[in-house]
Design an enzyme around this catalytic site. Structure first.
Site, PDB file in Angstrom:
ATOM      1  N   HIS A 127      40.841  38.783  36.888  1.00 56.34           N
ATOM      2  CA  HIS A 127      42.229  38.436  37.211  1.00 56.34           C
ATOM      3  C   HIS A 127      42.332  36.908  37.220  1.00 56.34           C
ATOM      4  O   HIS A 127      41.345  36.216  36.925  1.00 56.34           O
ATOM      5  CB  HIS A 127      42.636  39.050  38.552  1.00 56.34           C
ATOM      6  CG  HIS A 127      41.656  38.782  39.659  1.00 56.34           C
ATOM      7  ND1 HIS A 127      41.415  37.519  40.147  1.00 56.34           N
ATOM      8  CD2 HIS A 127      40.815  39.604  40.343  1.00 56.34           C
ATOM      9  CE1 HIS A 127      40.513  37.584  41.104  1.00 56.34           C
ATOM     10  NE2 HIS A 127      40.112  38.838  41.230  1.00 56.34           N
ATOM     11  N   GLY A 144      42.298  34.811  39.506  1.00 52.87           N
ATOM     12  CA  GLY A 144      41.320  34.141  40.377  1.00 52.87           C
ATOM     13  C   GLY A 144      40.055  33.807  39.605  1.00 52.87           C
ATOM     14  O   GLY A 144      39.576  32.672  39.617  1.00 52.87           O
ATOM     15  N   HIS A 145      39.516  34.811  38.895  1.00 57.96           N
ATOM     16  CA  HIS A 145      38.329  34.557  38.066  1.00 57.96           C
ATOM     17  C   HIS A 145      38.634  33.504  36.996  1.00 57.96           C
ATOM     18  O   HIS A 145      37.823  32.615  36.720  1.00 57.96           O
ATOM     19  CB  HIS A 145      37.901  35.828  37.322  1.00 57.96           C
ATOM     20  CG  HIS A 145      37.505  36.968  38.198  1.00 57.96           C
ATOM     21  ND1 HIS A 145      38.270  38.100  38.326  1.00 57.96           N
ATOM     22  CD2 HIS A 145      36.412  37.168  38.974  1.00 57.96           C
ATOM     23  CE1 HIS A 145      37.667  38.953  39.127  1.00 57.96           C
ATOM     24  NE2 HIS A 145      36.542  38.411  39.544  1.00 57.96           N
ATOM     25  N   ASP A 198      35.673  34.121  48.561  1.00 53.50           N
ATOM     26  CA  ASP A 198      34.437  34.636  49.161  1.00 53.50           C
ATOM     27  C   ASP A 198      33.703  33.460  49.793  1.00 53.50           C
ATOM     28  O   ASP A 198      32.650  33.025  49.315  1.00 53.50           O
ATOM     29  CB  ASP A 198      33.585  35.334  48.099  1.00 53.50           C
ATOM     30  CG  ASP A 198      34.326  36.510  47.484  1.00 53.50           C
ATOM     31  OD1 ASP A 198      34.347  37.577  48.099  1.00 53.50           O
ATOM     32  OD2 ASP A 198      34.929  36.344  46.400  1.00 53.50           O
ATOM     33  N   GLN A 240      30.039  33.680  50.738  1.00 55.06           N
ATOM     34  CA  GLN A 240      29.182  33.728  49.551  1.00 55.06           C
ATOM     35  C   GLN A 240      28.902  32.306  49.036  1.00 55.06           C
ATOM     36  O   GLN A 240      27.764  31.970  48.676  1.00 55.06           O
ATOM     37  CB  GLN A 240      29.869  34.547  48.468  1.00 55.06           C
ATOM     38  CG  GLN A 240      29.184  34.529  47.123  1.00 55.06           C
ATOM     39  CD  GLN A 240      29.788  35.560  46.181  1.00 55.06           C
ATOM     40  OE1 GLN A 240      29.411  36.714  46.222  1.00 55.06           O
ATOM     41  NE2 GLN A 240      30.729  35.158  45.365  1.00 55.06           N
ATOM     42  N   VAL A 274      43.198  32.004  44.496  1.00 48.67           N
ATOM     43  CA  VAL A 274      44.439  32.271  43.755  1.00 48.67           C
ATOM     44  C   VAL A 274      45.088  33.505  44.373  1.00 48.67           C
ATOM     45  O   VAL A 274      44.422  34.517  44.621  1.00 48.67           O
ATOM     46  CB  VAL A 274      44.150  32.502  42.255  1.00 48.67           C
ATOM     47  CG1 VAL A 274      45.437  32.826  41.505  1.00 48.67           C
ATOM     48  CG2 VAL A 274      43.474  31.270  41.657  1.00 48.67           C
ATOM     49  N   MET A 309      44.165  37.474  45.193  1.00 50.52           N
ATOM     50  CA  MET A 309      43.814  38.341  44.064  1.00 50.52           C
ATOM     51  C   MET A 309      42.397  38.866  44.251  1.00 50.52           C
ATOM     52  O   MET A 309      41.503  38.140  44.680  1.00 50.52           O
ATOM     53  CB  MET A 309      43.927  37.564  42.761  1.00 50.52           C
ATOM     54  CG  MET A 309      45.356  37.260  42.427  1.00 50.52           C
ATOM     55  SD  MET A 309      45.499  36.706  40.732  1.00 50.52           S
ATOM     56  CE  MET A 309      47.252  36.377  40.704  1.00 50.52           C
ATOM     57  N   ARG A 325      39.622  44.617  43.777  1.00 48.01           N
ATOM     58  CA  ARG A 325      39.789  45.819  44.607  1.00 48.01           C
ATOM     59  C   ARG A 325      41.252  46.133  44.924  1.00 48.01           C
ATOM     60  O   ARG A 325      41.550  47.250  45.373  1.00 48.01           O
ATOM     61  CB  ARG A 325      39.004  45.674  45.915  1.00 48.01           C
ATOM     62  CG  ARG A 325      37.495  45.722  45.710  1.00 48.01           C
ATOM     63  CD  ARG A 325      36.748  45.694  47.031  1.00 48.01           C
ATOM     64  NE  ARG A 325      35.344  46.027  46.868  1.00 48.01           N
ATOM     65  CZ  ARG A 325      34.340  45.138  46.812  1.00 48.01           C
ATOM     66  NH1 ARG A 325      34.608  43.845  46.903  1.00 48.01           N
ATOM     67  NH2 ARG A 325      33.096  45.530  46.662  1.00 48.01           N
TER      68      ARG A 325
HETATM   69  P1  AMP Z   1      33.778  38.951  41.867  1.00 42.92           P
HETATM   70  O1  AMP Z   1      34.022  39.419  40.471  1.00 42.92           O
HETATM   71  O2  AMP Z   1      34.644  39.591  42.890  1.00 42.92           O
HETATM   72  O3  AMP Z   1      32.307  38.946  42.234  1.00 42.92           O
HETATM   73  O4  AMP Z   1      34.209  37.417  41.878  1.00 42.92           O
HETATM   74  C1  AMP Z   1      33.617  36.487  41.000  1.00 42.92           C
HETATM   75  C2  AMP Z   1      33.980  35.092  41.455  1.00 42.92           C
HETATM   76  O5  AMP Z   1      35.399  34.943  41.423  1.00 42.92           O
HETATM   77  C3  AMP Z   1      33.534  34.804  42.885  1.00 42.92           C
HETATM   78  O6  AMP Z   1      33.041  33.474  42.956  1.00 42.92           O
HETATM   79  C4  AMP Z   1      34.792  34.967  43.670  1.00 42.92           C
HETATM   80  O7  AMP Z   1      34.826  34.211  44.857  1.00 42.92           O
HETATM   81  C5  AMP Z   1      35.833  34.448  42.672  1.00 42.92           C
HETATM   82  N1  AMP Z   1      37.156  34.975  43.013  1.00 42.92           N
HETATM   83  C6  AMP Z   1      37.489  36.275  43.229  1.00 42.92           C
HETATM   84  N2  AMP Z   1      38.790  36.375  43.576  1.00 42.92           N
HETATM   85  C7  AMP Z   1      39.283  35.107  43.593  1.00 42.92           C
HETATM   86  C8  AMP Z   1      40.567  34.544  43.876  1.00 42.92           C
HETATM   87  N3  AMP Z   1      41.608  35.297  44.219  1.00 42.92           N
HETATM   88  N4  AMP Z   1      40.708  33.208  43.783  1.00 42.92           N
HETATM   89  C9  AMP Z   1      39.643  32.419  43.446  1.00 42.92           C
HETATM   90  N5  AMP Z   1      38.426  32.891  43.159  1.00 42.92           N
HETATM   91  C10 AMP Z   1      38.238  34.223  43.230  1.00 42.92           C
END
Ligand code: AMP
Length: 277
Positions: free
Chosen positions: A31, A33-34, A147, A150, A173, A181, A184
């Site tokens: 999304h 965010g990524h 996160d 993390q 984001v 975002m 899940r």
């Molecule tokens: P994930 O796929 O959930 O493991 O997330 C991969 C990376 O994207 C991690 O560093 C997350 O912190 C970051 N991430 C996930 N959601 C967001 C968001 N809404 N805004 C910024 N970064 C995000």
């Protein structure tokens, strides 16, 4: 853009890159965010590597590993638009062969919050991130503020193990109504989606109280807990006002602090956080 599945291919491609490499580890179902992480990596490096891997080791037995959303073709399309260079999509057999037996255990900063609620989660995260760092050998790696713990854990590991990688943390984001975002969010029912805005409302309240001069952390916890409790679909896992650096709970806010929440809406567990000035 090259999509590769094996460690051997990744290592061969890596050898051809001599300038700065930016790395964005993800679990896919991408999304905005990524994509904010990928965009930032694009501006700061000459090559961008993205991994998509739903890491079984960071999911607990009762968690949503099997039901975690996956849609690789769409992810590839989005990454192509962002001009990512290499997409690494390994299999479980590639990452965890049968004889696999080494784990990274970052202590202290993993004891609270997500670490307390999800035993073993950060052991899985630290181990996969370390493996990916060894393979990609990035100059910089990009993580989301979403996160927050993390990012703290990864920074600790990189410092303790002298990995020499710059960790860049990118702001969260959000949807237009404030919901952070998350892959899940797709599991939320329409009523759940409406109820999920309670996390943003609670964190905004925490920020407002902080800006208004409230220094009593317990008072902030109390007020945001009562706000969340007014939402019938929401169940609180934790409400935290902690030292932004060590993640230790504060009683008095006399240093940079982080308000963070884990809340379940139906069967979906959501986390979010905001810094308190
Ligand atoms: P994930 O796929 O959930 O493991 O997330 C991969 C990376 O994207 C991690 O560093 C997350 O912190 C970051 N991430 C996930 N959601 C967001 C968001 N809404 N805004 C910024 N970064 C995000």
């Amino acid at each position: 853009m090259q999509v590769i599945e094996t460690i051997a291919e990744l290592m061969a491609l890596r050898q051809q890159l001599s300038d700065a490499v930016g790395f964005v580890p993800t679990m896919g179902y991408l999304h905005q965010g990524h994509l904010a992480l990928v965009k930032r990596a694009r501006t700061e490096n000459s090559a961008v590597v993205v991994s998509i891997y739903v890491n079984p080791a960071q999911f607990g037995l009762r968690e949503d590993f099997a039901g975690y959303p996956r849609e690789l073709d769409r992810d590839f399309e989005l990454l192509q638009r962002e001009k990512a260079d290499i997409i690494f999509v390994p299999s479980d057999a590639e990452m965890y062969p049968p004889e696999f037996s080494s784990w990274i255990d970052v202590q202290k900063v993993t004891e609270r919050l997500e670490g307390a609620s999800r035993p073993g989660h950060f052991r899985g995260v630290a181990t996969i991130v370390a493996k990916l760092f060894n393979l990609v050998q990035p100059s910089r790696a990009y993580f989301g503020q979403k996160d927050a713990q993390q990012a703290v854990v990864v920074k600790r590991m990189v410092a303790d193990l002298d990995m020499g990688i710059e960790i860049v943390v990118v702001p969260t984001v959000r949807e237009s109504d404030g919901l952070a975002m998350s892959s899940r969010n797709v599991h939320l029912s329409p009523e759940g989606r409406r109820a999920a805005t309670v996390l943003f409302k609670a964190l905004t309240l925490a920020q407002q109280l902080g800006r208004g001069g409230e220094k009593d952390a317990e008072e902030i916890r109390r007020q945001i807990t009562s706000l969340i409790q007014k939402e019938p679909l929401a169940g609180i896992d934790y409400v935290s006002i902690a030292d932004a650096r060590t993640l230790e709970e504060l009683s008095f806010i006399d240093r940079p602090a982080l308000a963070s929440l884990a809340v379940t809406i139906g069967r979906t567990r959501l986390i979010d956080n905001m810094p308190l000035e």
